[in-house]
Design a protein around this motif. Structure first.
Motif, PDB file in Angstrom:
ATOM      1  N   PRO A 123     -21.597  40.757  71.688  1.00  0.00           N
ATOM      2  CA  PRO A 123     -20.798  41.653  72.545  1.00  0.00           C
ATOM      3  C   PRO A 123     -20.738  43.065  71.958  1.00  0.00           C
ATOM      4  O   PRO A 123     -21.042  43.294  70.788  1.00  0.00           O
ATOM      5  N   ALA A 124     -20.363  44.005  72.797  1.00  0.00           N
ATOM      6  CA  ALA A 124     -20.242  45.388  72.358  1.00  0.00           C
ATOM      7  C   ALA A 124     -19.225  45.498  71.233  1.00  0.00           C
ATOM      8  O   ALA A 124     -18.223  44.755  71.176  1.00  0.00           O
ATOM      9  N   ASP A 125     -19.483  46.422  70.305  1.00  0.00           N
ATOM     10  CA  ASP A 125     -18.645  46.716  69.132  1.00  0.00           C
ATOM     11  C   ASP A 125     -18.708  45.637  68.050  1.00  0.00           C
ATOM     12  O   ASP A 125     -18.024  45.769  67.023  1.00  0.00           O
ATOM     13  N   SER A 126     -19.504  44.586  68.269  1.00  0.00           N
ATOM     14  CA  SER A 126     -19.654  43.584  67.209  1.00  0.00           C
ATOM     15  C   SER A 126     -20.740  44.039  66.231  1.00  0.00           C
ATOM     16  O   SER A 126     -21.586  44.868  66.561  1.00  0.00           O
ATOM     17  N   GLU A 127     -20.705  43.477  65.036  1.00  0.00           N
ATOM     18  CA  GLU A 127     -21.676  43.850  64.006  1.00  0.00           C
ATOM     19  C   GLU A 127     -22.775  42.796  63.939  1.00  0.00           C
ATOM     20  O   GLU A 127     -22.510  41.602  64.029  1.00  0.00           O
ATOM     21  N   ILE A 128     -24.013  43.256  63.794  1.00  0.00           N
ATOM     22  CA  ILE A 128     -25.155  42.358  63.716  1.00  0.00           C
ATOM     23  C   ILE A 128     -25.167  41.658  62.353  1.00  0.00           C
ATOM     24  O   ILE A 128     -25.115  42.305  61.307  1.00  0.00           O
ATOM     25  N   GLY A 129     -25.180  40.351  62.384  1.00  0.00           N
ATOM     26  CA  GLY A 129     -25.243  39.565  61.159  1.00  0.00           C
ATOM     27  C   GLY A 129     -26.562  38.822  61.063  1.00  0.00           C
ATOM     28  O   GLY A 129     -27.421  38.903  61.934  1.00  0.00           O
ATOM     29  N   GLY A 130     -26.699  38.081  60.001  1.00  0.00           N
ATOM     30  CA  GLY A 130     -27.930  37.318  59.799  1.00  0.00           C
ATOM     31  C   GLY A 130     -28.936  38.098  58.967  1.00  0.00           C
ATOM     32  O   GLY A 130     -29.293  39.232  59.316  1.00  0.00           O
ATOM     33  N   ASP A 131     -29.339  37.525  57.867  1.00  0.00           N
ATOM     34  CA  ASP A 131     -30.258  38.226  56.967  1.00  0.00           C
ATOM     35  C   ASP A 131     -31.603  38.515  57.623  1.00  0.00           C
ATOM     36  O   ASP A 131     -32.195  39.571  57.395  1.00  0.00           O
ATOM     37  N   ALA A 132     -32.105  37.567  58.444  1.00  0.00           N
ATOM     38  CA  ALA A 132     -33.411  37.759  59.059  1.00  0.00           C
ATOM     39  C   ALA A 132     -33.405  38.956  59.998  1.00  0.00           C
ATOM     40  O   ALA A 132     -34.339  39.779  59.985  1.00  0.00           O
ATOM     41  N   VAL A 133     -32.342  39.086  60.818  1.00  0.00           N
ATOM     42  CA  VAL A 133     -32.280  40.189  61.778  1.00  0.00           C
ATOM     43  C   VAL A 133     -32.048  41.515  61.057  1.00  0.00           C
ATOM     44  O   VAL A 133     -32.659  42.539  61.388  1.00  0.00           O
ATOM     45  N   ARG A 134     -31.165  41.512  60.048  1.00  0.00           N
ATOM     46  CA  ARG A 134     -30.916  42.745  59.279  1.00  0.00           C
ATOM     47  C   ARG A 134     -32.192  43.231  58.604  1.00  0.00           C
ATOM     48  O   ARG A 134     -32.504  44.426  58.590  1.00  0.00           O
ATOM     49  N   ALA A 135     -32.961  42.281  58.034  1.00  0.00           N
ATOM     50  CA  ALA A 135     -34.211  42.659  57.371  1.00  0.00           C
ATOM     51  C   ALA A 135     -35.213  43.199  58.379  1.00  0.00           C
ATOM     52  O   ALA A 135     -35.967  44.142  58.085  1.00  0.00           O
TER      53      ALA A 135
END
Length: 333
Positions: A123-135
Motif C-alpha cells: 500500500p501507499a506510504d509503506s516501506e519496501i522490505g525483503g533483501d532480494a527486492v532491496r538488492a
C-alpha cells in the motif's frame, strides 16, 4: 555328393535366421530414429518456449521503462500512473502489482492488478522490505537499467499461498537527468507467467517446470509427474537471475512414425513367413515326387534281378556280401 543334401536342409533355417536378424536390425533403427525425432522435437519446443517467455519479459520491461520515463516528468501524476499500469496489467496477466517507490524505498503510488490474483500487499506510504527486492532496487539504481529480482516467496496477502507466489520483481529506475527519484516495481507471478506462455499442445506433451540453479521447482504446468527415465531438456532464461531455467520432461505418448513402421514391419514379416512356408511346401512336394520315382525304379530293378536265371551277388569294398538274387541262392544252396 553326400554333403549337398545337408547344406540344402540347413539353407532354409539359415535364411530365416538371417531374415529375422535383418528385421530386428531394422526395428532397432526405427526405434532409434523415433527417439531422435522425439528428442529434437523436445529441444525445439523448449527453445521456442524460452524465446516466447524472453520476448514477453522484454515487452514488459519496455512498457515499464516507458512508464518510468513518464514518471520522471514533473507533470506526471498518480491518476495517469494508475491508468497506464492498469492497461499494462490487463495485457500481462502475470503482473500482480505495480508501484512507484521513491528514493527512500517508500511506496508513493500503488496499483493492484484488476485480475483475480491482484493484491495490495504494497500500500501507499509503506516501506519496501525483503533483501532480494532491496538488492534489486540498488542494482537497478547503480546500473541505470531495468533488472529482475531473484525469485522470492510472499504469502502475506489475503489470498495466502494462492496469491501467485513465488514472484520476481521487475525494477526500473527513475531518473530525472542524473537525479535518482526512485523505481518502478512490477511484481511478476512466476506460475502465472508459465501458464500464460505454455499452450495446450505443450502442456499435453510435456511437464514444463520453472527451476532455479539448484533444481528446485518454482512453478510447473501440471501436477502430473513424468516417468523417471523420460527425456528432459532445460534452457536458462537469460533475463531472469539465479540461473532460472525452463525444464521440460516428455510424457509417454504414441508415436505415429513408430506405429506405422511397426505395422509395415509386421505386415512384411507376415508376407515373408508366408512365402517361406510356400517355398518349403513346394520343396516337400518335389522331394516326395523324387522319392516316389526312386522307389519305383528300385522296385523295377529288384524285379528284374529276381527274374534272372544267372546268379548275382553284390560285394562291398571290404568283401562283405551285401545282396544276392534268388538264382544265386539256388546255386549255392
Amino acid at each position: 555328393k553326400s554333403r549337398r543334401p545337408e547344406l540344402s536342409r540347413y539353407a532354409y533355417p539359415i535364411a530365416i535366421a538371417l531374415l529375422a536378424a535383418l528385421l530386428a536390425g531394422l526395428a532397432y533403427l526405427i526405434v532409434n530414429e523415433d527417439r531422435e525425432l522425439r528428442r529434437d522435437a523436445l529441444n525445439r519446443d523448449v527453445d521456442t518456449l524460452v524465446q516466447s517467455i524472453s520476448l514477453r519479459l522484454e515487452t514488459m520491461s519496455e512498457a515499464a521503462t516507458k512508464i518510468a520515463l513518464n514518471v520522471a516528468d514533473a507533470g506526471y501524476n498518480e491518476r495517469r500512473f494508475t491508468s497506464a499500469t492498469r492497461e499494462l496489467m490487463l495485457q500481462k496477466q502475470e503482473l500482480m502489482h505495480m508501484a512507484f517507490v521513491d528514493a527512500d524505498r517508500r511506496v508513493r503510488w500503488s496499483v493492484a492488478s484488476p485480475g483475480p490474483l491482484g493484491d495490495a500487499t504494497r500500500p501507499a506510504d509503506s516501506e519496501i522490505g525483503g533483501d532480494a527486492v532491496r538488492a534489486a532496487i540498488a542494482h537497478a539504481q547503480k546500473s541505470h537499467s531495468a533488472f529482475f529480482s531473484p525469485p522470492y516467496e510472499d504469502v502475506s496477502g489475503p489470498a495466502g499461498a494462492d496469491n501467485g507466489s513465488p514472484f520476481t520483481d521487475l525494477v526500473v529506475p527513475v531518473f530525472r537527468e542524473e537525479a535518482y527519484l526512485g523505481a518502478i516495481l512490477a511484481r511478476v507471478s512466476l506460475p502465472q507467467l508459465l501458464r500464460s506462455t505454455v499452450n495446450l499442445e505443450l502442456a499435453r506433451n510435456y511437464r514444463i517446470s520453472l527451476i532455479d540453479d539448484a533444481g528446485k521447482v518454482l512453478a510447473t504446468s501440471t501436477l502430473s509427474e513424468a516417468r523417471p527415465d523420460a527425456a528432459r531438456y532445460a534452457v536458462p532464461i537469460a533475463l531472469l537471475p539465479d540461473g532460472l531455467a525452463i525444464e521440460a520432461s516428455a510424457f509417454k505418448q504414441r508415436s505415429p512414425l513408430l506405429g506405422n513402421a511397426l505395422a509395415w514391419l509386421v505386415g512384411g514379416l507376415s508376407l515373408v513367413v508366408m512365402a517361406t512356408l510356400v517355398a518349403l511346401a513346394r520343396r516337400d512336394v518335389r522331394q516326395a515326387r523324387v522319392e516316389r520315382v526312386l522307389r519305383a525304379e528300385t522296385a523295377f530293378r529288384r524285379a528284374m534281378e529276381d527274374s534272372l536265371a544267372t546268379g548275382m551277388e553284390v560285394i562291398d569294398r571290404e568283401g562283405v556280401i551285401r545282396h544276392v538274387n534268388p538264382a544265386f541262392c539256388q546255386m549255392t544252396g
